[in-house]
Write an enzyme that holds these catalytic residues in place. Structure first.
Site, mmCIF file in Angstrom:
data_model
loop_
_atom_site.group_PDB
_atom_site.id
_atom_site.type_symbol
_atom_site.label_atom_id
_atom_site.label_comp_id
_atom_site.label_asym_id
_atom_site.label_seq_id
_atom_site.Cartn_x
_atom_site.Cartn_y
_atom_site.Cartn_z
ATOM 1 N N ARG A 194 16.064 -44.092 -7.550
ATOM 2 C CA ARG A 194 17.199 -43.425 -6.904
ATOM 3 C C ARG A 194 17.828 -44.318 -5.838
ATOM 4 O O ARG A 194 19.052 -44.421 -5.742
ATOM 5 C CB ARG A 194 16.750 -42.102 -6.284
ATOM 6 C CG ARG A 194 16.565 -41.031 -7.320
ATOM 7 C CD ARG A 194 15.982 -39.738 -6.762
ATOM 8 N NE ARG A 194 15.960 -38.744 -7.839
ATOM 9 C CZ ARG A 194 15.603 -37.475 -7.689
ATOM 10 N NH1 ARG A 194 15.215 -37.014 -6.503
ATOM 11 N NH2 ARG A 194 15.627 -36.650 -8.715
ATOM 12 N N TYR A 196 22.878 -40.162 -13.465
ATOM 13 C CA TYR A 196 21.485 -40.482 -13.870
ATOM 14 C C TYR A 196 20.546 -40.657 -12.676
ATOM 15 O O TYR A 196 20.990 -40.767 -11.552
ATOM 16 C CB TYR A 196 21.425 -41.614 -14.885
ATOM 17 C CG TYR A 196 21.855 -43.022 -14.535
ATOM 18 C CD1 TYR A 196 22.046 -43.470 -13.244
ATOM 19 C CD2 TYR A 196 22.045 -43.935 -15.588
ATOM 20 C CE1 TYR A 196 22.413 -44.789 -13.000
ATOM 21 C CE2 TYR A 196 22.418 -45.245 -15.346
ATOM 22 C CZ TYR A 196 22.596 -45.663 -14.049
ATOM 23 O OH TYR A 196 22.951 -46.952 -13.814
ATOM 24 N N GLU A 197 19.256 -40.577 -12.960
ATOM 25 C CA GLU A 197 18.222 -40.517 -11.905
ATOM 26 C C GLU A 197 18.434 -39.325 -10.965
ATOM 27 O O GLU A 197 18.123 -39.406 -9.781
ATOM 28 C CB GLU A 197 18.154 -41.813 -11.100
ATOM 29 C CG GLU A 197 17.844 -43.048 -11.904
ATOM 30 C CD GLU A 197 16.527 -42.969 -12.663
ATOM 31 O OE1 GLU A 197 15.657 -42.178 -12.269
ATOM 32 O OE2 GLU A 197 16.382 -43.679 -13.659
ATOM 33 N N GLY A 198 18.930 -38.231 -11.514
ATOM 34 C CA GLY A 198 19.172 -37.036 -10.698
ATOM 35 C C GLY A 198 20.615 -36.978 -10.251
ATOM 36 O O GLY A 198 21.056 -37.811 -9.474
ATOM 37 N N GLN A 255 20.177 -34.391 -6.015
ATOM 38 C CA GLN A 255 19.921 -35.064 -4.729
ATOM 39 C C GLN A 255 20.163 -34.088 -3.574
ATOM 40 O O GLN A 255 19.424 -34.071 -2.592
ATOM 41 C CB GLN A 255 20.849 -36.279 -4.539
ATOM 42 C CG GLN A 255 20.859 -37.281 -5.677
ATOM 43 C CD GLN A 255 19.496 -37.864 -5.969
ATOM 44 O OE1 GLN A 255 18.727 -38.126 -5.051
ATOM 45 N NE2 GLN A 255 19.184 -38.025 -7.240
#
Lengths: 596, 596
Positions: B297, B438-440, B445
């Protein structure tokens, strides 16, 4: 169905914000009351949903292509265009004298929105034809009108606008294309034009190019530009097509979006000179072009609303369908459709509120246009014209900028799927990106708003709009609902922020133009934000009254909720916009050029 | 040169905001002072400018392709990757025990930025390998470490993260991939994973997949997920490659951007089961995956800065070159490069300020990470860890959201040329769009920021940051410069807006979670805005001092101008963000689901 026209919302705006029944009292619009509006919009919705919308993805995947000077459009476009022309859609707003239906812009704009929602790339062809018709109506000789107008109004031929050259984009003073007068009164045109939308295609047998060029000896700069009609095929006395003219498409562009719309490089006069016909008088070309441009700018603003609406519909559909995670309030014990998650709602509400706000603004502007052209009282015409002219940069600039935000949120709602082209959300994100650029970038709109529309009259028109907003605040103050109170608070703050900005710009524009223009785009966004929020506040007043009478309660409550959301989340941006304009001008130009 | 690494700005942040000389006092970082930072960054700049950056356009035009289970990367990628691995770049931040260089994240992050600016698609492969290394370092058995770590750290093999399945995106509770224990202690893995970045490629001989799966009988939901290593090729005792494992790439996605990065659908176990090795303990997979995710992240946040920097550089180049229209202040009598126009400057300054602000924020966060891992005092480690954890969603969420704004402005500066793919500005606009997903996603977040990072400690960490901002305000108050006064005004207002939001969220999160989470993304954006603006305010203090001493005056003045612009144009957004969070929660969820 991939697109469902928001007929109900459009008719609400047409009836309650634009006041269609008042418009129907104007000479020439006697047939254009609410019932007509409803009938036309329903028919239009049907056509666009069924015929045009299904071609949108195909146009992206299989764009227009160029070979040996010929452009082949996406399969299906020819047939859809034929139906468009046969349905009389091109003539909707144009005079009956030339075969049109002469309907108000208030109705026509809704139809333009639908066509563009259905297919932005397809809709660009009629959009440019509209511009060509406007220019010929305003400045064309009787002979030019007789030769071209009926064919354009019927959609049998299409029109183009030829302004841009490689060295002349926003800066038309740099136009180099030249026109040489011939003994027979015609001209020979030589030069290269780029970024010509539908500059070449296979939808119709002829294309009528409207071309900016210089006659030898003309003054330098924009005062030496003339406007010419250059048809792809010359037209015989009897209206039949004659010889091929010397204008050729040498390539089309490979673009980020609106791929089905061919963007042509046109070469004039490489084989002896393209035959052109002067429109109006020499050296007044820019003036005439501005007539086309103003029509086109409004229409591009509507394109912003169109693509936003379609992105919103797609995002809603996905959010109702896609199941992921439990709601934070524990209302559902298992993973739920993502529309239950507050941030997904926030994104969808932002998309919805921006779209409805801009639609309301554009509809109110269209009503002013109709009054400016049809009202019997010259003073009323003048006032409406001034209001409409103030609105054009807002409709163009604000609606297109907001379409970037909305289409980006549309991708975001889809999560990872949004980034996959097959999903379709990305196409709206790509397509929308041209809207704040063509027909004058947002900065060009903002320069117009600051210079011609605000500074020139010392901020008078701007303050008159603020005064009208204040009247709406007065009406909101009489209401007891939580929603009305919330909207009042933000509308009032935004109006004050706007008048601060107007005062600043009016005071700086002469002595310190860099300061006035440093905040030009933020000023445009603030003004657009205020006007859209104001129109939604007016909607709330109407919706509360109608809901109280029990009329279509669910719809009215949604209208109220959307207006409140707009006020609390979008109008709330106004104070920051004001601060940047009024207190932030110096830092815009502080950095030395070498430091960049 | 298409990319010039901003080494000077990076070193300014590393020295003055992160305090590299303090970091070099920490055990294990004795060699990592300013001189090392400078030497590493200059070498890194050279490599990325010369080797990786030139492949960026090629990757877009000639993306990775799939055929019969094999993925062929863009021509040139293999050679560049070879040089990347041989240069030791993969091991920069990883322990010397496994062949790395053990440098601080403060230095490593700058190198990550350069690699991603040079080529986002290329950089994703090492980015994922970093994540796999982190997970194995934290939870892998000695045997797994011995087998895989050196090969990953050297770049001989690459790593992947396998979380997503068609029905399980943000919601990992829905993971269905299953792992069956075998008598020899290994597992057989069966299932489908999608969106696997570099899940298959031709850059290295082996790929080490880290895969989330359920062991039979495991608890439902996220507490029943385990983490497995599944190599593409099994590894013999002596480290040589053995049999092909039962994991196959069945397709790759057709995406909006980062096209050279293959996004794979991986099928596990269709031919008897893919052999996997448990990482750590059963059912603790999510915990380990979060270690990878937190590293990833942060890195994705840096990607936002990277693509913004490159878009900025391209826009500046165009704005200095393209001649259009006269400046409004009459300073030049003829058409001038567009950088002379106030709105073009405003756009470039917005791009620059956002990019430098986020870089400053990320560098400060990296320093906290280094202290959290290397400081001898446990209490200092704990404080720094808490600060870093608060920063991760801001670095990820805010930097990626701002990259959308910056890359969009990058297109806008180019006008019509920006929409033509050959120009290159559009690629950044397309590439950036994945970063807030992507990656949350940004909402994920923001949920983390609201739930775990703010509500859980009643807003304590958030208020501690506000107190630090107040200290900077105190120092600004001692200065007499116009710039310091301007920054003080906006920083102070933004800090108050932030604490209002913190109070609101801390008070609502239990009783009225919908209200707290309705403003989660605006809260993240406000917090990121504040922290980036705060770090630029710190930069201004340093730059004023150094400029007074005559040190690199032009650079320091640019730093001051940029900090002021950020305050007046970006921090100015804080009040509207506050209002939307604190007063706008109800309207987010007011509309009934049926009304959408």
């Amino acid at each position: 169905m991939s697109y469902r026209a928001p007929v109900k919302d459009m008719l609400f705006d047409i009836r309650h914000l634009a006041g269609i029944d008042e418009i129907a009292k104007l000479p020439g619009f006697e047939e254009a009351g609410f019932d007509t509006a409803q009938a036309v919009l329903e028919e239009c919705a049907k056509f666009n949903q069924e015929v045009v919308a299904p071609l949108n993805v195909a146009g992206d995947e299989n764009p227009s292509s160029w070979k040996d000077g010929q452009v082949t459009t996406t399969p299906g476009f020819q047939d859809a265009y034929k139906q468009y022309a046969e349905g009389g859609w091109q003539g909707l707003q144009h005079p009956a004298d030339f075969g049109g239906q002469g309907l108000p812009k208030t109705i026509g704009a809704a139809c333009v929105e639908m066509l563009n929602s259905a297919n932005l790339s397809f809709a660009l062809c009629p959009l440019l034809t509209d511009g060509a018709i406007e220019a010929l109506l305003t400045a064309g000789s009787d002979e030019l009108k007789a030769t071209y107008l009926e064919k354009l109004v019927s959609g049998e031929w299409t029109g183009t606008m030829n302004l841009t050259e490689p060295q002349a984009g926003s800066d038309l003073a740099l136009v180099r294309t030249r026109a040489e007068p011939q003994p027979d009164g015609t001209y020979k045109v030589f030069g290269t034009k780029i970024f010509i939308t539908y500059g070449e295609h296979d939808l119709t047998k002829n294309i009528v190019h409207l071309v900016l060029a210089r006659v030898q000896g003309a003054p330098e700069g924009v005062k030496g530009i003339s406007l010419f009609v250059v048809p792809k095929f010359l037209v015989n006395q009897d209206g039949t097509l004659g010889a091929r003219n010397d204008v050729h498409c040498v390539s089309i562009e490979h673009k980020l979006g609106i791929k089905a719309s061919p963007t042509a490089v046109l070469q004039y006069g490489d084989h002896g000179g393209a035959i052109g016909y002067l429109v109006g008088q020499e050296n007044r070309g820019l003036e005439y072009m501005f007539i086309m441009m103003n029509a086109a700018r409004y229409a591009v603003g509507v394109q912003g609303i169109s693509v936003a609406e379609r992105a919103y519909q797609k995002a809603v559909e996905y959010a109702k369908d896609r199941v992921q995670s439990r709601p934070v309030d524990g209302s559902i014990a298992a993973s739920a459709p993502i529309i239950h998650h507050p941030d997904v709602k926030r994104m969808l509400m932002t998309m919805r509120a921006l779209t409805e706000g801009c639609r309301a603004m554009a509809t109110a502007a269209a009503a002013a246009y109709d009054a400016a052209h049809h009202h019997p009282d010259a003073e009323v015409r003048k006032q409406n014209q001034a209001f409409y002219e103030f609105m054009v940069p807002l409709v163009k600039g604000y609606s297109t900028e907001m379409s970037l935000e909305v289409t980006s949120l549309g991708v975001q709602v889809h999560g990872g799927m949004g980034f996959i082209e097959e999903t379709g959300a990305a196409q709206y994100y790509r397509d929308a990106r041209i809207l704040p650029i063509y027909e004058g970038t947002t900065a060009i709109q903002a320069n117009d708003l600051v210079g011609r529309k605000t500074a020139r009259d010392g901020g008078q028109m701007a303050r008159a709009i603020a005064a009208q907003v204040e009247k709406t605040e007065g009406e909101l103050a009489k209401r007891n609902s939580v929603a009305a109170k919330a909207v009042l608070k933000r509308l009032s703050a935004a109006r004050k922020a706007f008048t601060d900005a107007v005062d600043f710009i009016a005071s700086q524009s002469k002595g310190n133009p860099n300061a006035a223009f440093a905040g030009s785009v933020p000023y445009l966004l603030l003004a657009g934000n205020l006007v859209a929020g104001w129109q939604l506040a007016r909607s709330l007043l109407v919706a509360e009254d109608l809901a109280a009478k029990g009329e279509d309660k669910a719809f009215m409550e949604a209208k109220i909720a959307t207006a409140r959301f707009y006020a609390e989340h979008i109008l709330a941006r106004a104070s920051g916009q004001r601060d940047a304009i009024v207190e932030g001008a110096e830092s815009v130009t502080a950095l030395s050029l070498e430091a960049f």
